[in-house]
Design a protein around this motif. Structure first.
Motif, mmCIF file in Angstrom:
data_model
loop_
_atom_site.group_PDB
_atom_site.id
_atom_site.type_symbol
_atom_site.label_atom_id
_atom_site.label_comp_id
_atom_site.label_asym_id
_atom_site.label_seq_id
_atom_site.Cartn_x
_atom_site.Cartn_y
_atom_site.Cartn_z
ATOM 1 N N LEU A 1 16.085 29.679 28.925
ATOM 2 C CA LEU A 1 15.838 28.788 29.909
ATOM 3 C C LEU A 1 17.690 29.042 30.653
ATOM 4 O O LEU A 1 17.715 29.543 31.893
ATOM 5 N N ARG A 2 18.415 28.546 29.906
ATOM 6 C CA ARG A 2 19.595 28.484 30.171
ATOM 7 C C ARG A 2 20.689 29.745 29.928
ATOM 8 O O ARG A 2 21.538 30.578 30.382
ATOM 9 N N ALA A 3 20.454 30.319 28.791
ATOM 10 C CA ALA A 3 20.743 31.664 28.762
ATOM 11 C C ALA A 3 20.592 32.935 30.030
ATOM 12 O O ALA A 3 21.485 33.600 30.340
ATOM 13 N N TYR B 1 13.133 23.341 21.930
ATOM 14 C CA TYR B 1 13.929 24.034 22.101
ATOM 15 C C TYR B 1 13.677 25.747 22.115
ATOM 16 O O TYR B 1 15.274 25.665 22.954
ATOM 17 N N GLU B 2 13.141 26.865 21.560
ATOM 18 C CA GLU B 2 13.398 28.069 22.156
ATOM 19 C C GLU B 2 13.397 28.470 23.987
ATOM 20 O O GLU B 2 14.249 29.573 23.948
ATOM 21 N N ILE B 3 12.019 27.628 24.586
ATOM 22 C CA ILE B 3 12.186 27.674 25.945
ATOM 23 C C ILE B 3 13.378 27.238 26.723
ATOM 24 O O ILE B 3 13.914 27.951 27.237
ATOM 25 N N SER B 4 14.298 26.029 26.183
ATOM 26 C CA SER B 4 15.289 25.264 27.098
ATOM 27 C C SER B 4 16.768 26.555 26.330
ATOM 28 O O SER B 4 17.029 26.609 27.325
ATOM 29 N N THR B 5 16.384 27.560 25.292
ATOM 30 C CA THR B 5 17.580 27.753 24.971
ATOM 31 C C THR B 5 18.109 29.296 26.135
ATOM 32 O O THR B 5 18.548 29.876 26.712
ATOM 33 N N LEU C 1 10.106 22.225 35.984
ATOM 34 C CA LEU C 1 10.181 22.940 34.464
ATOM 35 C C LEU C 1 9.078 22.910 34.374
ATOM 36 O O LEU C 1 8.951 23.774 33.058
ATOM 37 N N ALA C 2 7.597 22.417 34.579
ATOM 38 C CA ALA C 2 6.512 22.950 33.796
ATOM 39 C C ALA C 2 5.835 24.255 34.164
ATOM 40 O O ALA C 2 5.553 25.163 33.450
ATOM 41 N N PHE C 3 6.473 24.891 35.721
ATOM 42 C CA PHE C 3 6.377 26.094 35.913
ATOM 43 C C PHE C 3 6.988 27.178 35.056
ATOM 44 O O PHE C 3 6.915 28.074 34.972
ATOM 45 N N ALA C 4 8.080 26.567 34.812
ATOM 46 C CA ALA C 4 9.280 27.328 33.878
ATOM 47 C C ALA C 4 8.315 27.221 33.048
ATOM 48 O O ALA C 4 9.282 29.171 31.925
ATOM 49 N N VAL C 5 8.126 26.277 31.563
ATOM 50 C CA VAL C 5 7.275 26.486 31.053
ATOM 51 C C VAL C 5 6.224 26.977 30.352
ATOM 52 O O VAL C 5 6.047 28.363 29.351
ATOM 53 N N LEU C 6 5.520 27.184 31.250
ATOM 54 C CA LEU C 6 4.661 27.867 31.346
ATOM 55 C C LEU C 6 4.184 29.525 31.818
ATOM 56 O O LEU C 6 4.209 30.453 30.797
ATOM 57 N N GLY C 7 5.776 30.065 33.010
ATOM 58 C CA GLY C 7 6.582 31.522 32.674
ATOM 59 C C GLY C 7 7.222 32.336 30.985
ATOM 60 O O GLY C 7 6.714 33.385 31.299
ATOM 61 N N SER C 8 7.727 31.057 30.470
ATOM 62 C CA SER C 8 8.266 31.231 29.752
ATOM 63 C C SER C 8 7.393 31.885 28.396
ATOM 64 O O SER C 8 7.570 32.394 27.854
ATOM 65 N N LEU C 9 6.266 30.686 28.188
ATOM 66 C CA LEU C 9 5.443 31.075 27.408
ATOM 67 C C LEU C 9 4.568 31.948 27.579
ATOM 68 O O LEU C 9 3.835 32.256 26.406
ATOM 69 N N GLY C 10 3.831 32.900 29.107
ATOM 70 C CA GLY C 10 3.763 33.581 29.252
ATOM 71 C C GLY C 10 4.341 35.015 28.850
ATOM 72 O O GLY C 10 3.432 35.767 28.595
ATOM 73 N N GLU C 11 5.367 35.024 27.838
ATOM 74 C CA GLU C 11 5.974 35.809 27.198
ATOM 75 C C GLU C 11 5.208 36.133 26.001
ATOM 76 O O GLU C 11 5.081 37.219 25.408
ATOM 77 N N ARG C 12 5.414 35.131 25.600
ATOM 78 C CA ARG C 12 5.577 34.818 24.802
ATOM 79 C C ARG C 12 5.479 33.424 23.649
ATOM 80 O O ARG C 12 5.994 32.406 24.436
ATOM 81 N N PRO C 13 4.812 33.449 22.471
ATOM 82 C CA PRO C 13 4.694 31.813 21.999
ATOM 83 C C PRO C 13 5.909 31.223 21.698
ATOM 84 O O PRO C 13 6.905 31.977 21.183
ATOM 85 N N LEU D 1 16.033 21.769 36.784
ATOM 86 C CA LEU D 1 15.312 21.900 35.413
ATOM 87 C C LEU D 1 15.871 20.653 34.974
ATOM 88 O O LEU D 1 17.587 20.162 35.090
ATOM 89 N N ASN D 2 15.614 19.482 33.996
ATOM 90 C CA ASN D 2 15.992 18.221 33.286
ATOM 91 C C ASN D 2 15.387 18.699 32.608
ATOM 92 O O ASN D 2 13.926 18.285 31.859
#
Length: 231
Positions: free
Chosen positions: A32-34, A26-30, A10-22, A43-44
């Motif tokens: 990733l699901r979408a 909750y926005e990150i989880s939304t 999940l940390a990898f996914a968070v870093l990848g998401s924040l690499g796009e924009r701040p 992912l947990n």
């Protein structure tokens, strides 16, 4: 693979998401699901905030601002740091370029195949085959839909990899189940006889192997070649 300070996928996914924009958690989880990333990465979401806290503690992300939308609670928006961007790049490089030994649950089951009667194993494999083939149909339909939308493959190529694995599993399971049903699998005669002796006469497999000529009518070369600790 390298031992990481925060090794949760999940940390990898968070870093990848924040690499796009701040974003806030909750926005990150939304997102990733979408985007269906939970089909490719284990992912947990219940541990999302603890993962975010760990990433912040290790300097991979940092709080940028706190916002409030309407009557909702305040939310902290995080951004990736230079250190975090380097961590993500190293992690991605490793995942793509370095093969690792992964232990598939089916492989573990196949390692102890004789633990069930042949016909029961064939039944279970055919049961699994139905589920695998159903997923193949589902994923294929999803791919057709995305292609019809002209959605760039680069954003769902991981799903193609999943489909390739499913197709390979389906082909193998179908063949193996058929070989077990028809006793074409090398060792099937031994397997079937051992279970017959156990079910009808209560003779354990270990006792049967002590005198293979008596119970199987032949002396197994492979049995004599096995080291004592393996028997």
């Amino acid at each position: 693979m390298a031992r990481r300070k925060v090794g949760n996928p999940l940390a990898f996914a968070v870093l990848g998401s924040l690499g796009e924009r701040p974003m806030h958690p909750y926005e990150i989880s939304t997102i990733l699901r979408a985007r269906g990333k939970d089909h490719s990465i284990k992912l947990n979401y219940g541990s999302l905030y603890s993962v975010v806290a760990a990433l912040e503690k290790n300097g991979f992300i940092e709080a940028r601002e706190t916002i409030r939308e309407g009557n909702r609670p305040e939310r902290t928006v995080y951004q990736i740091t230079d250190t975090g961007q380097q961590e993500f790049s190293d992690w991605l490089t490793e995942l793509i370029g370095t093969p690792t030994r992964e232990f598939h649950p089916l492989e573990a089951g196949l390692a102890y195949l004789p633990g069930l009667p042949p016909d029961r194993v064939a039944e279970l494999l055919e049961q699994r085959l139905k589920a695998v083939d159903a997923e193949i149909e589902q994923v294929t339909a999803m791919h057709d839909h995305m292609a019809s939308m002209e959605f760039p493959r680069i954003f769902w190529v991981e799903s193609e990899f999943r489909l390739a694995l499913l197709k390979a599993e389906s082909t193998y399971i179908h063949q193996l189940a058929e070989e077990i049903r028809t006793d074409a699998l090398d060792g099937s005669a031994f397997w079937r006889t051992a279970w017959k002796n156990y079910l009808e006469e209560g003779i354990s497999p270990a006792d049967q192997l002590k005198d293979p000529v008596k119970y199987f009518g032949t002396d197994f070369t492979w049995l004599r070649a096995m080291p004592p600790e393996a028997t």
